[in-house]
Design a protein around this motif. Sequence first.
Motif, short mmCIF file in Angstrom:
data_model
loop_
_atom_site.label_atom_id
_atom_site.label_comp_id
_atom_site.label_asym_id
_atom_site.label_seq_id
_atom_site.Cartn_x
_atom_site.Cartn_y
_atom_site.Cartn_z
N ASP A 1 0.80 -1.09 0.18
CA ASP A 1 0.04 -0.04 0.13
C ASP A 1 0.84 1.19 -0.12
O ASP A 1 0.35 2.27 -0.52
N VAL A 2 2.18 1.26 0.67
CA VAL A 2 2.90 2.36 0.88
C VAL A 2 4.41 1.88 0.29
O VAL A 2 4.96 1.29 1.31
N PRO A 3 4.88 2.19 -0.60
CA PRO A 3 6.25 1.64 -1.08
C PRO A 3 7.24 1.81 -0.20
O PRO A 3 7.10 3.15 0.70
N ILE A 4 8.24 1.28 -0.05
CA ILE A 4 9.38 1.54 0.83
C ILE A 4 9.85 2.72 0.72
O ILE A 4 10.03 3.53 1.99
N ILE A 5 10.11 3.28 -0.47
CA ILE A 5 10.82 4.59 -0.39
C ILE A 5 9.84 5.91 0.16
O ILE A 5 10.46 6.75 0.82
N GLU A 6 8.54 5.39 -0.26
CA GLU A 6 7.68 6.56 0.40
C GLU A 6 7.54 6.30 1.89
O GLU A 6 7.37 7.37 2.44
N GLN A 7 7.59 5.17 2.29
CA GLN A 7 7.69 5.09 3.95
C GLN A 7 8.99 5.78 4.38
O GLN A 7 8.62 6.59 5.61
N GLU A 8 10.01 5.58 3.93
CA GLU A 8 11.34 6.39 4.27
C GLU A 8 11.13 7.65 4.33
O GLU A 8 11.43 8.45 4.99
N HIS A 9 10.70 8.24 3.00
CA HIS A 9 10.40 9.48 2.90
C HIS A 9 9.44 10.23 3.99
O HIS A 9 9.68 11.38 4.48
N TRP A 10 8.35 9.33 4.26
CA TRP A 10 7.31 9.92 5.22
C TRP A 10 8.19 9.92 6.54
O TRP A 10 7.76 11.02 7.47
N ALA A 11 8.72 8.92 6.84
CA ALA A 11 9.45 8.91 8.37
C ALA A 11 10.25 10.00 8.52
O ALA A 11 10.44 10.62 9.62
N ASN A 12 11.28 10.48 7.39
CA ASN A 12 12.16 11.56 7.71
C ASN A 12 11.66 12.73 7.36
O ASN A 12 12.27 13.83 7.41
N GLY A 13 10.21 13.04 7.27
CA GLY A 13 9.63 14.21 7.17
C GLY A 13 10.05 14.79 5.62
O GLY A 13 9.46 16.14 5.42
N VAL A 14 10.38 14.08 4.64
CA VAL A 14 10.65 14.60 3.40
C VAL A 14 9.32 14.89 2.38
O VAL A 14 9.00 15.80 1.72
N SER A 15 8.18 13.94 2.85
CA SER A 15 6.88 14.04 1.97
C SER A 15 5.95 14.49 2.94
O SER A 15 5.90 14.67 4.30
N ASP A 16 4.80 15.02 2.41
CA ASP A 16 3.63 15.42 2.97
C ASP A 16 2.45 14.76 2.67
O ASP A 16 2.43 14.20 1.59
N TYR A 17 1.35 15.13 3.15
CA TYR A 17 0.17 14.51 2.69
C TYR A 17 -0.66 15.05 1.68
O TYR A 17 -0.36 16.42 1.43
N ASP A 18 -1.62 14.86 1.05
CA ASP A 18 -2.40 15.33 0.00
C ASP A 18 -3.71 15.85 0.51
O ASP A 18 -4.55 15.16 0.95
N ILE A 19 -3.58 17.26 0.61
CA ILE A 19 -4.84 17.93 1.15
C ILE A 19 -6.21 17.43 0.48
O ILE A 19 -7.34 17.58 1.12
N ALA A 20 -6.01 17.39 -0.76
CA ALA A 20 -7.09 16.93 -1.61
C ALA A 20 -7.91 15.64 -1.12
O ALA A 20 -9.07 15.51 -1.07
N ASP A 21 -7.09 14.69 -0.63
CA ASP A 21 -7.50 13.41 -0.22
C ASP A 21 -8.44 13.65 1.30
O ASP A 21 -9.48 13.22 1.48
N ILE A 22 -7.82 14.69 1.96
CA ILE A 22 -8.63 15.00 3.43
C ILE A 22 -9.85 15.67 2.97
O ILE A 22 -10.77 15.46 3.74
N ARG A 23 -9.79 16.56 2.08
CA ARG A 23 -11.03 17.47 1.78
C ARG A 23 -12.11 16.31 1.46
O ARG A 23 -13.26 16.53 1.66
N GLU A 24 -11.75 15.55 0.45
CA GLU A 24 -12.74 14.47 -0.18
C GLU A 24 -13.33 13.76 0.97
O GLU A 24 -14.47 13.31 1.21
N ALA A 25 -12.39 13.18 1.85
CA ALA A 25 -12.76 12.58 3.03
C ALA A 25 -13.55 13.16 4.08
O ALA A 25 -14.71 12.98 4.47
#
Length: 382
Positions: free
Chosen positions: A147-171
């Motif tokens: 569901d979340v590729p390893i490279i994206e997990q690493e970026h997320w944990a290190n604060g490199v990537s951010d969430y998509d506000i559009a997904d939150i708005r849709e929810a």
Amino acid sequence: MTPDISEYRSTDNIGGNLTAHILFLRGAMPLTSNKSTFDSYDVQNRSSFAPFVQGRSSGIYIFEFSNGEHYIGQTKNFAGRFPAHLRGISHHPPWDDITRLMVMDAAPADLDYLEAYFIESYKDQGYSLRNKVFNFGFEGPSRLDIDVPIIEQEHWANGVSDYDIADIREAADRPMEGHTKLHRSSEGQLPWLNQTTEDRSWPTVADAVCADLGEVMARAIPEAVELESIYWTVSDYPSTVGGRLTTLNVGSVEVLYIPRDTFKVLRKDGTPTYVHISCLNMTAGTLIRDGEILDRWKENSPVMPSYMYQSRYRIGAVDKLEVPTGFIGQALDHPEILQGVRKFCLDLMRSNQSGLFRRWHSRELARRAYEEHIMLTEQGNS
């Protein structure tokens, strides 16, 4: 009465002095096994381990791999267990790199405790383990990788990537699914800051709770909307542990919880007021090291007022931050805390899905938390 626990001993100095380790068990819990021994075998290039376990039934086994990793397991049937590891099972591909096998007989009643103990012992000594169970922070393959590729997990944990506000708005725009117990409760309807004020311009306690939920859901859980109720859940006004306004569970452990009881804090003029407190868990070492709050936080507290200490769950130690409800966002504005909570969430998701809490998940409370997050984000950007 202290139970008389027979000593397990080792014929090989495996992972340090196991005899000393097992003596630590004396008095901790009653073991039913008699004196036993770890036997060690060279199994390189062998397609079957049956000759090494002939006549054995239940016990603990340890694999050593060619890359230095280890795996610690338990079984009630040695002969039937090993072929599954060699040919591959649902949890891992075939293991053809096992170089050493260590086996210790133990009674079935002792297996869970001994397996957990040896895993913890090896972890404490710095060994890399292929275990998933009892091995929080496991770095091997996980179902989450799909569901979340390893490279994206690493970026997320290190604060490199951010969430998509559009997904939150849709929810947040999902159709309402009834009322929440939190919003209908007497506590949830109180003004946020002071229970006696007549000023209804204050947000309610329920609004502040949703603000904190939304901050952690959006900013700390990767792909939160897509993985809702699969890897994380929110409980609506649960009655567990003395009563809570809400609990955000990731995997099988709470990351954020807000008790129903209020706590006294002092204003600048010294007058007391009562507020709810949000309790946020994160990776050990984020706030506290060697039993001491890091100087970084002594000199500059993430939120005023706040309380920091280390707590212990079955998975091990975690750092805990307690702040007035509604201020979790300010805490997550500190990159170190955000990364500590993100890593904690990722490790929990890699360890387990949220099947344990799925039946109590409140989609409507999650929707309102998304909604509150969108409102606060848009206000902050205006």
